[in-house]
Design an enzyme around this catalytic site. Structure first.
Site, mmCIF file in Angstrom:
data_model
loop_
_atom_site.group_PDB
_atom_site.id
_atom_site.type_symbol
_atom_site.label_atom_id
_atom_site.label_comp_id
_atom_site.label_asym_id
_atom_site.label_seq_id
_atom_site.Cartn_x
_atom_site.Cartn_y
_atom_site.Cartn_z
ATOM 1 N N SER A 94 0.981 -1.117 -0.097
ATOM 2 C CA SER A 94 -0.049 0.002 -0.039
ATOM 3 C C SER A 94 0.793 1.293 0.122
ATOM 4 O O SER A 94 2.010 1.250 0.678
ATOM 5 C CB SER A 94 -0.815 0.013 1.165
ATOM 6 O OG SER A 94 -1.556 1.147 1.402
ATOM 7 N N TYR B 21 -1.391 0.104 10.402
ATOM 8 C CA TYR B 21 -1.801 -0.443 9.253
ATOM 9 C C TYR B 21 -0.759 0.056 8.355
ATOM 10 O O TYR B 21 0.058 -0.988 7.435
ATOM 11 C CB TYR B 21 -3.045 -0.012 8.436
ATOM 12 C CG TYR B 21 -3.237 -0.300 6.969
ATOM 13 C CD1 TYR B 21 -3.674 -1.589 6.623
ATOM 14 C CD2 TYR B 21 -3.185 0.615 6.112
ATOM 15 C CE1 TYR B 21 -3.802 -1.951 5.445
ATOM 16 C CE2 TYR B 21 -3.248 0.315 4.907
ATOM 17 C CZ TYR B 21 -3.673 -1.058 4.513
ATOM 18 O OH TYR B 21 -3.676 -1.377 3.010
#
Length: 277
Positions: free
Chosen positions: A163, A176
């Site tokens: 990501s 995250y």
């Protein structure tokens, strides 16, 4: 009397109605075996759909939701291997099931992942542990379990779904971002080891993607920038990586620019991130 044509919808049976069963079996044996995690929804499911349309791949599909995974497997003519990857045992069971079913894994698409949004002080130790287990440990375990047979055959593809949050950090997603950031040096370091082995590793770094990911984390995406991209755009990048494309692909491509800005002018980057992020 001419045989009736087979039902339409599957490219494997549309090609030539005169082929013998042995011909069909030979065609299937030439397909490469790809193991896709997180295939019950989102990016993993879209990758499965995209690859099934080419008839070049035998799909082994893994996910936690057995009902959704079965639906994806039925649509893509894939094999359902439901598994929770939050433990090393689950990863081992999946790798063993994949190898037992097909005898080899030619490609791994590590698309399984969990999200979490909110203040880090609100995160419980259990939530941190599960996030790290699925987003980091499961990837490292699965790679270690399928890589040896790839190296021994001197052929294979590893595609890790990271990501852009892991590249430059995101407010409200500290844990995250940390888990996705861990995949960047892992991929870079492992590439050095894989030089000359015939195994290629690609890292796909999406920005926000229009999938159920945000609903699953119980926190909708509310930022005005960047806007979520269609999931098909990420699946196309994965297909490019499987074809032997670039080592790292950012989706959309322009999101690679903030990462370069962060490296060259970190103070300016943080000022812009605080304003727009």
């Amino acid at each position: 009397m001419r045989a009736s044509p087979p039902p339409r919808g599957n490219p494997a049976v549309e090609a030539d109605v005169s082929r013998s069963p042995a011909d069909g079996q030979a065609a299937r044996s030439r397909r490469k075996v790809v193991l896709i995690t997180g295939a019950s929804s989102g990016i993993g499911a879209e990758v499965a759909a995209r690859l099934s349309a080419t008839d070049r791949w035998e799909l082994l599909l893994s996910g936690r939701n057995e009902d959704r995974l079965s639906e994806v497997a039925a649509r893509t003519a894939g094999t359902s291997l439901p598994m929770d990857l939050a433990s090393q045992e689950g990863c081992r069971n999946l790798a063993e099931a994949a190898l037992a079913h097909s005898g080899r894994v030619d490609a791994l698409v590590a698309a399984a992942g969990l999200g979490w949004a909110g203040a880090y002080t609100d995160m419980t130790p259990a939530a941190v542990n599960r996030l790290v287990s699925v987003n980091v440990c499961a990837v490292l375990h699965l790679v270690s379990m399928v890589l040896p047979q790839m190296v021994s055959r001197r052929s294979g593809r590893l595609v890790l779904i990271g990501s852009v949050a892991g590249r430059f950090g995101v407010r409200g997603e500290a844990a995250y971002a940390a888990t996705k950031g861990a995949l960047i040096p892992f991929a870079e370091s492992l590439r050095y080891e894989l030089q000359g082995t015939g195994v290629q590793l690609s890292l796909v770094l999406p920005g926000p993607v229009d999938t159920p990911f945000f609903a699953h984390r119980d926190a909708p995406y509310t930022r005005s920038w960047p806007r979520p991209v269609p999931v098909g755009q990420v699946a196309a990048a994965v297909e490019e990586a499987l074809a032997g494309g670039r080592d790292e692909i950012t989706v959309p491509r322009w999101l690679g620019i903030p990462g370069r800005l962060q490296g060259m002018a970190p103070h300016l980057f943080r000022r812009l991130a605080m304003r727009f992020g």
